[in-house]
Design a protein around this motif. Structure first.
Motif: not given
Length: 196
Positions: A154-165
């Motif tokens: 997890x990094x600032x670059x993929x925080x938005x990606x985990x929001x879908x779950x």
């Protein structure tokens, strides 16, 4: 800030780092919710020193991954169970969280305050530790009744990606500049917080 507030957890490296107490304070002062202290190879005395160095006003936001005897000496935020320390001391009745690495482990841990599930992405801190979950697996997490914390790569670059779950928050280890200066950690902490 994102639409849904998420729980932000920092996880310390395997070994203590220079000025760690000050870096922990920087994370918590900036608005991160918890810091998980790991250090499995440290002595009880070393762990005690780290905790004593952190301002007492932050102690209730610190979670131990081991050295559970210290829970009686400080007003800490809880214990985190894992393969090294799979159960809490018999007289402990405070908050518990747990490391999970499969869907079944999540379903078996529904009495926890939250569970970390990993690795969601390829690990930053552990070489060769690859993501263990695909989109279908992560979609199934919407049925879990325990709050889920994404961990692993997890990094600032993929925080938005985990929001879908169905994640209640995320935990970071490798992306945090633990080996940098206190100012580096403070800047990073605020950057990550602004995305959430």
């Amino acid at each position: 800030m994102g639409a849904d507030p998420m729980l932000l957890i920092a996880v310390t490296p395997h070994d203590p780092v220079d000025n760690e107490w000050h870096k922990v304070e920087a994370l918590l002062q900036s608005g991160w919710h918890r810091v998980h202290l790991r250090h499995p190879d440290s002595t009880l005395a070393d762990m005690r020193w780290i905790i004593e160095s952190i301002d007492q006003k932050y102690h209730n936001r610190i979670v131990l991954h081991g050295h559970f005897d210290l829970i009686n000496d400080f007003n800490l935020g809880g214990l985190h169970l894992n393969h090294r320390c799979p159960s809490a001391p018999s007289l402990y009745h405070g908050p518990l969280s747990r490391s999970c690495h499969s869907l079944q482990e999540i379903y078996d841990a529904e009495d926890m305050e939250y569970v970390t599930i990993s690795p969601i992405f390829d690990s930053i801190s552990k070489q060769g530790y690859r993501s263990a979950f695909n989109h279908e697996d992560l979609t199934k997490l919407s049925h879990a009744s325990v709050p889920l914390i994404a961990l692993g790569g997890i990094s600032p670059d993929n925080i938005e990606e985990i929001r879908q779950y169905n994640f209640a928050g995320f935990a970071m280890l490798g992306a945090i500049p633990w080996h940098g200066t206190v100012e580096d950690v403070n800047k990073f902490a605020k950057q990550a917080l602004s995305i959430c």
